[in-house]
Design an enzyme around this catalytic site. Structure first.
Site, PDB file in Angstrom:
ATOM      1  N   CYS A   1       0.909  -1.519  -0.133  1.00  0.00           N
ATOM      2  CA  CYS A   1       0.220   0.131   0.304  1.00  0.00           C
ATOM      3  C   CYS A   1       1.022   0.839   0.120  1.00  0.00           C
ATOM      4  O   CYS A   1       0.724   1.641   1.184  1.00  0.00           O
ATOM      5  CB  CYS A   1      -0.726   0.415   1.192  1.00  0.00           C
ATOM      6  SG  CYS A   1      -1.861  -1.269   1.406  1.00  0.00           S
ATOM      7  N   ALA A   2       1.706   1.446  -0.877  1.00  0.00           N
ATOM      8  CA  ALA A   2       2.542   2.196  -1.181  1.00  0.00           C
ATOM      9  C   ALA A   2       2.672   3.633  -1.289  1.00  0.00           C
ATOM     10  O   ALA A   2       2.805   4.692  -1.074  1.00  0.00           O
ATOM     11  CB  ALA A   2       3.916   1.798  -2.264  1.00  0.00           C
TER      12      ALA A   2
ATOM     13  N   GLY B   1       4.820   6.810  -1.712  1.00  0.00           N
ATOM     14  CA  GLY B   1       6.042   6.615  -1.172  1.00  0.00           C
ATOM     15  C   GLY B   1       6.792   6.537  -0.251  1.00  0.00           C
ATOM     16  O   GLY B   1       7.901   6.383  -0.466  1.00  0.00           O
ATOM     17  N   GLY B   2       6.736   7.140   0.795  1.00  0.00           N
ATOM     18  CA  GLY B   2       7.557   7.484   1.848  1.00  0.00           C
ATOM     19  C   GLY B   2       8.476   6.625   2.143  1.00  0.00           C
ATOM     20  O   GLY B   2       9.143   6.415   2.760  1.00  0.00           O
TER      21      GLY B   2
ATOM     22  N   ASP C   1       1.646  -1.199   4.661  1.00  0.00           N
ATOM     23  CA  ASP C   1       1.127  -0.386   5.246  1.00  0.00           C
ATOM     24  C   ASP C   1      -0.211   0.136   5.296  1.00  0.00           C
ATOM     25  O   ASP C   1      -0.273   1.259   4.364  1.00  0.00           O
ATOM     26  CB  ASP C   1       1.979   1.581   4.640  1.00  0.00           C
ATOM     27  CG  ASP C   1       1.151   2.314   5.791  1.00  0.00           C
ATOM     28  OD1 ASP C   1       1.220   2.458   6.595  1.00  0.00           O
ATOM     29  OD2 ASP C   1       2.077   3.806   5.685  1.00  0.00           O
TER      30      ASP C   1
ATOM     31  N   CYS D   1      -0.868   3.391  11.186  1.00  0.00           N
ATOM     32  CA  CYS D   1      -0.344   4.950  11.664  1.00  0.00           C
ATOM     33  C   CYS D   1      -1.941   5.314  12.960  1.00  0.00           C
ATOM     34  O   CYS D   1      -2.584   6.315  12.329  1.00  0.00           O
ATOM     35  CB  CYS D   1      -0.790   5.694  10.309  1.00  0.00           C
ATOM     36  SG  CYS D   1      -1.756   6.434   8.984  1.00  0.00           S
TER      37      CYS D   1
END
Length: 441
Positions: free
Chosen positions: A241-242, A245-246, A312, A365
């Site tokens: 789940c890019a 792209g961090g 993520d 998060c």
């Protein structure tokens, strides 16, 4: 604040209230259209906007107490009195020239609020701590009665600026020296070996490393999640789940530009931004791939084909509230139950990509148990081929931020955004020639 900046603050507050997009996207578009505002003006407007977003529930409580509508205009007037301590006469003078002029009802509102502060002993905890109704019970479950208050108060404090040094282009020591030479006061992050923390409020234009790809904006907690992936040069890795792209950038740099990374997402626009950032960072070992859904056919075709998979997962974002104060008032579109169900489907599907002996890192998060510990427990019960790798074994230096074997970061306890990560490993295949002792053959 001048009348000109006051009007700009009111305009952008209205835009944020009416748009479905996050506040940072709305403000970026607003400032692109307002060339009359210089960097200092923009900083003043942003500070006023985000301060009001962090006080939304409390200002709303005061307006309801005065039987006044909770509108952007009334909220700004209430903040000038309750938050900045201005008198009604000062506000009338400041408002001079703005249209429409203060009405009789607004003048009465200012008079009734005069002499008060934002906090009031009659406020319920949900208002005083800026907690939306949908998250109240889950957060109280997560932190308990005493911890709940401390954690919610921590989300009301503006965060520092955390940066990640790109080891392909620079070192942390060199970046610390450069920033010190610019008159800044950078500090190395306490847990991430690549992180730099700035407490100052500054225009990002003062950081040339952002343009050269030497540094990226990334919270220390997010940096730690990518370190748990522990991607090695020449390995095959998926960032499932890019987004923009961090974490992909951090993983690719961790691999020293060697090996193969696939950055996947269902949002093509975000992946285009990811590709742009990769080029700027000097990283060329990454392919971006748009997925139709969490069960895209590409997953089946690449079953058991990767050494490392990072998920993520889309989540409630409760861990980012100090950074994105508007996010707390946007309940998950699917509801919390629907979001948890989506996470479970993503986890089950992406796990198929992990080869025997490979590592799966599930991260959010969020600070909610429903999205984190409960999700991992359910996955392990349904997938006996995987087992939890305790954080103390995978990353002994992070032993102080573990809970039940997982990475658990919160603003109050660790000074980072709220992050959760679990390291799950797939059992390796038996070595050739070994005999199963339970076999009857």
């Amino acid at each position: 604040m001048t009348p000109h900046l006051l009007q700009a603050t009111l305009d952008v507050l209205r835009d944020v209230e009416t748009a479905a997009r996050p506040a940072d996207a709305v403000t970026s578009a607003f400032f692109r259209a307002r060339r009359d505002l210089d960097d200092r003006d923009r900083g003043a407007v942003l500070e006023a906007l985000y301060t009001m977003l962090r006080h939304r529930a409390r200002l709303g409580w005061w307006l309801a107490r005065q039987n006044s509508a909770d509108t952007p205009r009334n909220r700004l007037l209430a903040w000038l009195v309750l938050g900045e301590g201005k008198t009604p006469n000062q506000i009338k003078h400041l408002w001079d020239g703005l249209k429409p002029a203060l009405s009789a009802a607004e003048t009465t509102l200012l008079a009734n609020l005069s002499g008060h502060s934002v906090a009031h002993p009659d406020m319920p905890d949900s208002k005083r701590l800026e907690c939306p109704d949908w998250a109240l019970a889950p957060l109280q479950r997560r932190f308990g009665e005493e911890g709940f208050g401390a954690e919610m108060e921590a989300t009301l404090i503006p965060p520092p600026l955390d940066l990640r040094v790109n080891p392909i282009k620079a070192t942390r020591d060199a970046m610390l020296r450069d920033m010190t030479g610019m008159g800044l006061r950078p500090q190395p992050t306490p847990l991430s070996p690549h992180g730099i923390r700035l407490q100052e409020r500054l225009s990002l234009a003062r950081l040339p490393g952002l343009k050269t790809g030497e540094i990226e904006i990334q919270d220390e907690g997010s940096q730690l999640v990518t370190l748990l992936v522990d991607a090695k040069p020449k390995e095959r890795v998926v960032d499932f789940c890019a987004g923009a792209g961090g974490k992909t950038l951090a993983i690719a740099a961790q691999m020293q530009n060697k090996g193969y990374v696939v950055a996947c997402d269902v949002n093509e626009t975000r992946l285009k931004r990811c590709a742009e950032r990769l080029r700027g960072a000097g990283l060329h070992n990454v392919e971006t791939r748009v997925l139709s859904s969490e069960t895209d056919r590409w997953i089946k075709r690449h079953k058991a084909g990767f050494d490392r998979v990072l998920i993520d997962a889309p989540c409630s974002g409760t861990g980012t509230w100090r950074r994105n104060p508007d996010a707390r008032w946007r309940a998950p579109e699917l509801g919390l139950e629907g979001l948890v169900a989506l996470q479970a489907r993503i986890l089950a599907s992406a796990a198929r990509l992990v080869k025997p002996g490979g590592r799966l890192v599930y991260a959010t998060c969020s600070v909610l148990c429903e999205e984190n510990e409960d999700q991992v427990t359910a996955f392990l019960a349904a997938n006996p081929a995987f087992h939890l790798v305790p954080l103390r074994d995978a990353a002994p230096h992070l032993a102080g931020v573990t809970q039940s074997g997982h990475l658990c970061l919160t603003p109050a306890r660790h000074g980072t955004d709220g992050f959760f990560a679990a390291i799950l490993q797939r059992e390796a295949l038996p070595a050739l020639g070994m005999v199963d002792p339970h076999s009857t053959v």
